[in-house]
Design an enzyme around this catalytic site. Structure first.
Site, PDB file in Angstrom:
ATOM      1  N   GLU A 114      53.259 -20.508-113.457  1.00  0.00           N
ATOM      2  CA  GLU A 114      52.361 -21.670-113.419  1.00  0.00           C
ATOM      3  C   GLU A 114      53.118 -22.978-113.572  1.00  0.00           C
ATOM      4  O   GLU A 114      52.642 -24.037-113.152  1.00  0.00           O
ATOM      5  CB  GLU A 114      51.266 -21.550-114.483  1.00  0.00           C
ATOM      6  N   GLU A 134      44.121 -14.389-126.701  1.00  0.00           N
ATOM      7  CA  GLU A 134      45.407 -13.701-126.531  1.00  0.00           C
ATOM      8  C   GLU A 134      45.952 -13.250-127.877  1.00  0.00           C
ATOM      9  O   GLU A 134      46.491 -12.146-128.008  1.00  0.00           O
ATOM     10  CB  GLU A 134      46.407 -14.616-125.831  1.00  0.00           C
ATOM     11  N   ASP A 189      47.266 -18.052-122.089  1.00  0.00           N
ATOM     12  CA  ASP A 189      48.006 -19.265-122.457  1.00  0.00           C
ATOM     13  C   ASP A 189      48.073 -20.271-121.306  1.00  0.00           C
ATOM     14  O   ASP A 189      49.083 -20.931-121.098  1.00  0.00           O
ATOM     15  CB  ASP A 189      49.406 -18.917-122.969  1.00  0.00           C
ATOM     16  N   HIS A 222      51.489 -10.677-119.199  1.00  0.00           N
ATOM     17  CA  HIS A 222      50.215 -10.559-119.907  1.00  0.00           C
ATOM     18  C   HIS A 222      49.533  -9.205-119.721  1.00  0.00           C
ATOM     19  O   HIS A 222      49.867  -8.248-120.400  1.00  0.00           O
ATOM     20  CB  HIS A 222      49.303 -11.730-119.517  1.00  0.00           C
ATOM     21  N   TRP A 250      63.603 -15.465-120.126  1.00  0.00           N
ATOM     22  CA  TRP A 250      62.571 -16.128-120.932  1.00  0.00           C
ATOM     23  C   TRP A 250      62.551 -15.615-122.360  1.00  0.00           C
ATOM     24  O   TRP A 250      62.597 -14.418-122.619  1.00  0.00           O
ATOM     25  CB  TRP A 250      61.203 -15.936-120.301  1.00  0.00           C
TER      26      TRP A 250
END
Length: 268
Positions: free
Chosen positions: A135, A255, A165, A156, A41
């Protein structure tokens, strides 16, 4: 305006490959330029997926979408430029800098919204660990998992960031409010079988059976009238869209504040 054609976007991306047969589109997330290796990622897949979902949503020839990962993981690894987050710990991040970052600004607001804008049933075939942006899988209408699959929100709170997010909306919905908050606050990792017991996953099976089962389900769905299956997805995602629209921008703002305060301060 010319309708969107599969050939217009199928080969547009470096981290996303697509194939379609009889209206069933299989989207595979993979390493940049390497379709047989698991995704690492970074800003690139984050950006590309937000656009790919939009392309898929606008193509009326798509009848069902299967999303899976390449290699032995759905998405389990972050590029060092993101995983380290060193540039955020120097205390010099500004709102303007945050907005320019692909993964935090524009694309962060559109990734999940464009996912939910796809108006045909979606099936996740989680082929291995889904530790980063899991997700994307659990927002699908049907979630299948290999025995080796795991689910976590690794990027996170374990790294000192607000889980803002969209995960703060998704996981309390999927797991229930208390389990969802526990999952995000503790960095809990769920095995495929645990996810099945908790209702996150619908079926668990051997990895080699995963994609054939997803295609089998997709073919069954495609036997239904086009408008019935399309409107079923629209109806079932309406509440998800409402909650995402209400919470996503606020979560990203919080965030960003946690980033500006400096991250990389995880303590054991």
């Amino acid at each position: 305006m010319k309708p969107v054609s599969f050939n217009d976007y199928a080969n547009r991306y470096e981290c996303v490959s697509m194939e379609r047969e009889e209206g069933i589109l299989v989207l595979t997330i993979h390493a940049r330029g390497a379709i047989d290796k698991a995704c690492v990622w970074s800003a690139k897949p984050h950006e590309e997926l937000s656009y790919a979902f939009n392309d898929i949503a606008r193509d009326r020839e798509n009848r069902c979408v299967i999303i899976t990962g390449a290699g032995d993981a759905f998405c389990a690894e972050m590029h060092p430029s993101i995983a380290g987050l060193k540039r955020f710990s120097e205390g010099n991040l500004t709102p303007e800098m945050f907005e320019k970052m692909d993964e935090a600004g524009h694309d962060g607001r559109h990734l999940l919204i464009n996912h939910l804008n796809i108006e045909v049933p979606m099936i996740a075939a989680v082929n291995g660990p889904a530790l980063i942006h899991a997700e994307l899988a659990v927002l699908c209408d049907i979630v299948l998992a290999a025995e080796e699959a795991e689910f976590q929100d690794a990027p996170h709170l374990p790294n000192g960031l607000v889980p803002g997010d969209g995960v703060h909306v998704v996981w309390p919905l999927v797991l229930g409010p208390n389990r969802g908050r526990y999952f995000l606050l503790t960095g809990q990792k769920l095995s495929a079988r645990e996810a099945l017991e908790l209702g996150v996953v619908n079926e668990v099976m051997q990895r080699e059976k995963l994609l054939p089962r997803a295609k089998e389900l997709a073919r069954e769905i495609c036997k239904r009238p086009m408008l019935a299956q399309r409107y079923a997805r629209v109806a079932m995602t309406q509440v998800l869209k409402q909650q995402m629209l209400d919470g996503l921008g606020y979560g990203i703002a919080l965030e960003s504040l946690s980033m500006m305060a400096g991250v990389g301060v995880r303590k054991s």
